[in-house]
Design an enzyme around this catalytic site. Structure first.
Site, short mmCIF file in Angstrom:
data_model
loop_
_atom_site.label_atom_id
_atom_site.label_comp_id
_atom_site.label_asym_id
_atom_site.label_seq_id
_atom_site.Cartn_x
_atom_site.Cartn_y
_atom_site.Cartn_z
N ASP A 1 -25.78 94.44 51.86
CA ASP A 1 -25.63 95.59 51.12
C ASP A 1 -24.89 96.55 52.04
O ASP A 1 -24.51 97.57 51.54
CB ASP A 1 -27.10 95.62 50.66
CG ASP A 1 -26.91 95.49 49.10
OD1 ASP A 1 -25.83 95.58 48.45
OD2 ASP A 1 -28.28 95.38 48.67
N GLN B 1 -32.93 93.02 46.02
CA GLN B 1 -32.61 94.12 44.97
C GLN B 1 -33.57 95.18 44.86
O GLN B 1 -34.96 95.21 44.90
CB GLN B 1 -32.66 93.18 43.45
CG GLN B 1 -32.12 93.93 42.33
CD GLN B 1 -30.64 94.18 42.61
OE1 GLN B 1 -29.78 93.59 42.72
NE2 GLN B 1 -30.20 95.48 41.97
N LYS C 1 -25.14 88.60 40.38
CA LYS C 1 -24.68 88.15 41.73
C LYS C 1 -24.73 86.74 42.07
O LYS C 1 -23.77 86.11 42.59
CB LYS C 1 -25.43 88.82 42.73
CG LYS C 1 -25.52 90.49 42.50
CD LYS C 1 -26.59 91.24 43.19
CE LYS C 1 -26.32 92.75 42.98
NZ LYS C 1 -27.16 93.67 43.63
#
Ligand code: NAD
Length: 290
Positions: free
Chosen positions: A120, A97, A53
């Protein structure tokens, strides 16, 4: 023989376009979009996803911050870090994460991210807005899956789509996105009876289970678009007789590609597109905040 939907190539071309867009945004607004990624602990898979990422953010030219916290960090300390990023005007996107260590409640953490920085798309307000058909941040993997289906030129409208898996991060949201595009959608799962029959009726088949090669060629309608979301590490015999690890999807790729019309590979399919959609979501959050 099916056409391979090359997620890596599609991602690269989208990220190349983003380079120009980000340079323009910097000229227009005096700063670039900025993604903050928080990782807790040393889970090797999580570390590798986070590296990917940050690398993608650097490639596009956007700003990024990596916040590494130890495995034993307390929940309130993580919440403090998130609160700081929520208040930081220079940060547009915040990603924590997952999974988190067991002593931290993931729901509390997700709820604490400002919904306008929730790249997200996991915040309950974004999930609700997705299901209500309102403006929202669309979760990255489902968004990437739709982009890959659309890249084939196959029309989704009116097609029979079967999604195997009903998780909050893949199965359910991708089913909603397919429904939004007027597919007739079936969500299959671990208790579905005669999964092979259900799957074999799909014009568009999305497998998001996490079981290596569970979707076999006989479960696929000839000519179908097959999207393999699964990431499974298996051991296979190596060149010198020892076992080596290999990444495979939920679909038996070699056999399935004899039957499907279009198919995504693993690796090089959904994975890179997920990361690219994260970049897109960060730009979207940046623009929403201007
Ligand atoms: P999950 O474990 O939360 O959900 C799996 C789903 O599969 C469940 O809804 C369950 O009902 C269903 N299932 C389990 N066994 C089944 C069976 N025998 N038959 C039919 N359905 C069954 O998983 P998830 O988070 O949705 O992830 C699924 C897979 O996708 C995993 O391999 C994960 O690593 C991968 N994944 C990949 C990406 C990516 O970017 N490529 C992103 C997210 C997840």
């Amino acid at each position: 023989m099916s056409t391979i939907i090359d997620g890596k190539a599609l991602s690269l071309s989208l990220k190349e376009q983003m380079k120009g867009r980000i340079a323009d945004l910097e000229k227009q607004y005096g700063r670039k979009p900025c993604l903050a990624v928080i990782i807790v602990g040393d889970n090797p898979a999580s570390r590798s996803y986070v590296r990917g990422k940050i690398k993608a953010a650097e490639f596009t030219g956007m700003d990024s911050r990596l916040i590494e916290l130890p495995e034993y960090v307390k929940e309130f300390e993580l919440l403090d870090v998130i609160a700081g990023l929520n208040a930081d005007k220079a940060v547009d996107g915040i990603l924590v994460q997952l999974p988190l260590p067991h002593h931290i409640d993931e729901d509390v953490v997700i709820d604490s991210i400002a919904k306008e920085k929730d790249v997200d798309g996991f915040h309950p307000m974004n999930v609700a807005n997705l299901w209500l058909g309102r403006k929202c941040i669309v979760p990255c993997t489902p968004k990437g899956i739709i982009a890959m289906i659309e890249s084939t030129g196959v029309e989704i409208k009116g097609k029979k789509a079967v999604v195997i898996g009903r998780s909050n991060i893949v199965g359910k949201p991708v089913a909603k996105l397919l429904l939004d595009r007027n597919a007739t959608v079936t969500i299959a799962h671990s208790r579905t009876q005669d999964l092979a029959k259900v799957a074999s009726e799909a014009d568009i088949l999305v497998a998001a289970v996490g079981r290596p090669k569970m979707v076999t060629a006989d479960m696929i309608k000839p000519g179908a678009v097959v999207i393999d979301v699964g990431i499974n590490r298996i051991m296979v015999p190596g060149p010198d007789g020892t076992e080596v690890s290999k990444l495979v999807g939920d679909v038996d790729f070699d056999a399935a590609s004899e039957v499907a019309g279009y198919i995504t590979p693993v690796p090089g399919g959904v994975g890179p597109m997920t990361i690219t959609m994260l970049m897109e979501n960060t730009i979207e959050c940046f623009l929403n905040r201007q």
